[in-house]
Scaffold this motif. Structure first.
Motif, PDB file in Angstrom:
ATOM      1  N   VAL A 198       0.849  -1.203   0.000  1.00 45.17           N
ATOM      2  CA  VAL A 198       0.000   0.000   0.000  1.00 45.17           C
ATOM      3  C   VAL A 198       0.878   1.245   0.000  1.00 45.17           C
ATOM      4  CG1 VAL A 198      -1.825   1.250   1.215  1.00 45.17           C
ATOM      5  CG2 VAL A 198      -1.807  -1.253   1.233  1.00 45.17           C
ATOM      6  N   TRP A 199       1.912   1.222   0.833  1.00 45.10           N
ATOM      7  CA  TRP A 199       2.836   2.354   0.921  1.00 45.10           C
ATOM      8  C   TRP A 199       3.587   2.563  -0.390  1.00 45.10           C
ATOM      9  CZ3 TRP A 199       8.461   2.438   1.839  1.00 45.10           C
ATOM     10  CH2 TRP A 199       8.942   3.727   2.144  1.00 45.10           C
ATOM     11  N   LEU A 200       4.070   1.458  -0.985  1.00 44.05           N
ATOM     12  CA  LEU A 200       4.823   1.560  -2.233  1.00 44.05           C
ATOM     13  C   LEU A 200       3.961   2.108  -3.366  1.00 44.05           C
ATOM     14  CD1 LEU A 200       6.856  -1.791  -2.130  1.00 44.05           C
ATOM     15  CD2 LEU A 200       7.753   0.539  -1.820  1.00 44.05           C
ATOM     16  N   ILE A 201       2.686   1.736  -3.391  1.00 46.82           N
ATOM     17  CA  ILE A 201       1.787   2.177  -4.465  1.00 46.82           C
ATOM     18  C   ILE A 201       1.342   3.626  -4.274  1.00 46.82           C
ATOM     19  CG2 ILE A 201      -0.481   1.813  -5.523  1.00 46.82           C
ATOM     20  CD1 ILE A 201      -0.109  -1.199  -4.874  1.00 46.82           C
ATOM     21  N   PHE A 202       0.959   3.986  -3.058  1.00 42.95           N
ATOM     22  CA  PHE A 202       0.288   5.270  -2.846  1.00 42.95           C
ATOM     23  C   PHE A 202       1.171   6.376  -2.265  1.00 42.95           C
ATOM     24  CE2 PHE A 202      -3.221   2.152  -2.712  1.00 42.95           C
ATOM     25  CZ  PHE A 202      -4.025   2.681  -3.710  1.00 42.95           C
ATOM     26  N   GLU A 203       2.199   6.027  -1.512  1.00 44.95           N
ATOM     27  CA  GLU A 203       2.916   7.090  -0.807  1.00 44.95           C
ATOM     28  C   GLU A 203       4.433   7.097  -0.999  1.00 44.95           C
ATOM     29  OE1 GLU A 203       1.859   7.431   3.310  1.00 44.95           O
ATOM     30  OE2 GLU A 203      -0.302   7.537   2.907  1.00 44.95           O
ATOM     31  N   PHE A 204       4.993   6.066  -1.599  1.00 44.51           N
ATOM     32  CA  PHE A 204       6.450   5.982  -1.705  1.00 44.51           C
ATOM     33  C   PHE A 204       7.028   7.138  -2.509  1.00 44.51           C
ATOM     34  CE2 PHE A 204      10.282   4.528  -3.962  1.00 44.51           C
ATOM     35  CZ  PHE A 204      11.108   4.298  -2.869  1.00 44.51           C
ATOM     36  N   ASN A 205       6.436   7.414  -3.675  1.00 42.67           N
ATOM     37  CA  ASN A 205       6.958   8.500  -4.519  1.00 42.67           C
ATOM     38  C   ASN A 205       6.909   9.841  -3.800  1.00 42.67           C
ATOM     39  OD1 ASN A 205       7.543   6.806  -6.658  1.00 42.67           O
ATOM     40  ND2 ASN A 205       5.543   7.087  -7.641  1.00 42.67           N
ATOM     41  N   ASP A 206       5.817  10.084  -3.095  1.00 41.82           N
ATOM     42  CA  ASP A 206       5.709  11.326  -2.338  1.00 41.82           C
ATOM     43  C   ASP A 206       6.754  11.372  -1.224  1.00 41.82           C
ATOM     44  OD1 ASP A 206       3.994  13.781  -1.503  1.00 41.82           O
ATOM     45  OD2 ASP A 206       4.164  12.602   0.338  1.00 41.82           O
ATOM     46  N   PHE A 207       7.012  10.224  -0.585  1.00 40.21           N
ATOM     47  CA  PHE A 207       7.979  10.161   0.511  1.00 40.21           C
ATOM     48  C   PHE A 207       9.399  10.491   0.037  1.00 40.21           C
ATOM     49  CE2 PHE A 207      11.112   7.501   2.805  1.00 40.21           C
ATOM     50  CZ  PHE A 207      11.051   8.116   4.044  1.00 40.21           C
ATOM     51  N   VAL A 208       9.808   9.914  -1.105  1.00 36.57           N
ATOM     52  CA  VAL A 208      11.185  10.121  -1.566  1.00 36.57           C
ATOM     53  C   VAL A 208      11.399  11.514  -2.151  1.00 36.57           C
ATOM     54  CG1 VAL A 208      11.604   7.659  -1.977  1.00 36.57           C
ATOM     55  CG2 VAL A 208      10.687   9.080  -3.827  1.00 36.57           C
ATOM     56  N   THR A 209      10.323  12.177  -2.576  1.00 32.43           N
ATOM     57  CA  THR A 209      10.485  13.516  -3.151  1.00 32.43           C
ATOM     58  C   THR A 209      10.347  14.627  -2.106  1.00 32.43           C
ATOM     59  OG1 THR A 209       8.125  13.532  -3.754  1.00 32.43           O
ATOM     60  CG2 THR A 209       9.708  12.811  -5.437  1.00 32.43           C
ATOM     61  N   ARG A 210       9.766  14.299  -0.960  1.00 35.99           N
ATOM     62  CA  ARG A 210       9.609  15.310   0.093  1.00 35.99           C
ATOM     63  C   ARG A 210      10.922  15.527   0.823  1.00 35.99           C
ATOM     64  NH1 ARG A 210       4.063  15.519   3.555  1.00 35.99           N
ATOM     65  NH2 ARG A 210       2.564  15.317   1.844  1.00 35.99           N
ATOM     66  N   PRO A 211      11.198  16.754   1.229  1.00 34.73           N
ATOM     67  CA  PRO A 211      12.375  16.988   2.068  1.00 34.73           C
ATOM     68  C   PRO A 211      12.157  16.373   3.445  1.00 34.73           C
ATOM     69  CG  PRO A 211      11.085  19.002   1.857  1.00 34.73           C
ATOM     70  CD  PRO A 211      10.483  18.010   0.900  1.00 34.73           C
ATOM     71  N   PHE A 212      13.251  15.982   4.076  1.00 33.31           N
ATOM     72  CA  PHE A 212      13.170  15.388   5.403  1.00 33.31           C
ATOM     73  C   PHE A 212      12.605  16.413   6.387  1.00 33.31           C
ATOM     74  CE2 PHE A 212      15.035  14.394   9.596  1.00 33.31           C
ATOM     75  CZ  PHE A 212      14.577  13.099   9.745  1.00 33.31           C
ATOM     76  N   HIS A 213      11.597  15.990   7.155  1.00 31.76           N
ATOM     77  CA  HIS A 213      10.944  16.873   8.114  1.00 31.76           C
ATOM     78  C   HIS A 213      11.329  16.405   9.517  1.00 31.76           C
ATOM     79  CE1 HIS A 213       7.913  19.145  10.267  1.00 31.76           C
ATOM     80  NE2 HIS A 213       7.461  19.690   9.138  1.00 31.76           N
ATOM     81  N   THR A 214      12.211  17.145  10.157  1.00 31.94           N
ATOM     82  CA  THR A 214      12.778  16.719  11.439  1.00 31.94           C
ATOM     83  C   THR A 214      11.716  16.540  12.514  1.00 31.94           C
ATOM     84  OG1 THR A 214      14.821  17.884  10.919  1.00 31.94           O
ATOM     85  CG2 THR A 214      14.489  17.256  13.212  1.00 31.94           C
ATOM     86  N   GLU A 215      10.850  17.545  12.681  1.00 28.60           N
ATOM     87  CA  GLU A 215       9.850  17.485  13.750  1.00 28.60           C
ATOM     88  C   GLU A 215       8.858  16.344  13.517  1.00 28.60           C
ATOM     89  OE1 GLU A 215       6.715  20.431  16.115  1.00 28.60           O
ATOM     90  OE2 GLU A 215       7.535  21.033  14.175  1.00 28.60           O
TER      91      GLU A 215
END
Length: 310
Positions: A198-215
């Motif tokens: 589910v994560w790989l299909i729906f959210e992985f691309n968004d995760f790798v393109t987002r900048p790291f959010h420390t908080e």
């Protein structure tokens, strides 16, 4: 009060406090990451920590091949369906409303246990259930009895409630053969596997393109370490010393803790009607515990292993 009693009470209170904070940490984590990303990292970190603890204590059991499908079914209900309902629900409603809805789990469970296993339901359970649902109504409806909270969010949270109760029915078939650490480790590991596609299909691309959010990532780590690991350890310790019923009394305070934390940390506001609803829900939870039958059933089993939690 003896020192060991004080530590037991402190453990129960600490577990309730950490589980209350989970509703807040979810909201903070959403500032940087999507729901499935938050859940899968929370489960993975917690599974690693719990595995180390279980192996270190030599409490990790090997599950039999015939029971593996029950573990998969159990994990499908919780954490998979439960966290989908809870985490997505928190995107649409406040932490306080979510905590109040999730707090009804131990009230509905005895009714389901009666239906499936003919376990006796006390009148106090029924009265507590009616009280608490009246309180939930006051929290989610406005003065004109229209939805103050998002119907979608409320529906998702009740999906989480039903998933947790279904989980308890499957869990009943495993608790006699496996210790609690083994059950939690395996359900977290299987949960990661279920969430991964589910994560790989729906959210992985968004995760790798987002900048790291420390908080936000710090909030995920807090969810894993405090809500999914330490809270469980604390609550288990309190059960050993105080028993399920007395320990559960502290867990009933979760909606109150969440309401207070939401006001101070998330700047949420509470109306007098919502405050009244929270008081009624908590009163119903306490009423349901009065003169409970001593024989352990599915109700007490789920309390030991899956207290909410968030």
């Amino acid at each position: 009060m003896k020192n060991k009693d004080f530590l037991a009470f402190a453990s129960a209170l600490g577990a309730a406090f950490f589980w209350s904070f989970s509703f807040i940490w979810f909201k903070i984590a959403y500032q940087g990451y999507n729901p499935i990303t938050v859940v899968i990292f929370r489960l993975a970190i917690s599974a690693l920590l719990m595995s180390v603890i279980a192996l270190g204590m030599k409490r990790m059991q090997k599950i039999s091949q015939k029971d593996f499908r029950l573990f998969v079914l159990m994990s499908f209900f919780e954490p998979f369906l439960y966290f989908i309902g809870e985490s997505y629900g928190l995107k649409y409603i406040s932490s306080t409303v979510a905590a109040v809805i999730v707090a009804t789990i131990p009230l509905i469970t005895p009714v389901v246990a009666w239906y499936f296993y003919r376990e006796r339901v006390k009148w106090m359970n029924v009265i507590g259930l009616m009280f608490s649902f009246l309180g939930v109504g006051l929290v989610v409806l406005n003065g004109s009895f229209h939805f103050e909270a998002s119907p979608l969010g409320v529906g998702l949270e009740f999906m989480a409630v039903l998933a947790a109760i279904s989980y308890s029915i499957v869990l009943r078939n495993l608790v006699g053969r496996y210790n609690t650490l083994t059950i939690i480790v395996w359900q977290n590991l299987i949960g990661v596997v279920l969430f991964l596609p589910v994560w790989l299909i729906f959210e992985f691309n968004d995760f790798v393109t987002r900048p790291f959010h420390t908080e936000a990532f710090r909030a995920i780590v807090f969810l894993a370490v405090f809500s999914s690991t330490l809270a469980f350890i604390f609550f288990t310790q309190s059960i050993r010393k105080l028993g399920v019923n007395r320990s559960n009394t502290f867990i009933n305070l979760i909606p109150v803790f969440v309401a207070i934390l939401s006001v101070f940390i998330l700047n949420d506001s509470l109306s007098l009607q919502q405050i009244t609803g929270i008081i009624i829900v908590v009163s119903g939870l306490f009423l349901a515990q009065l003169k409970r039958k001593k024989k352990k059933g599915v109700f007490e089993t789920i309390e030991i292993t899956t207290q909410r939690k968030g």
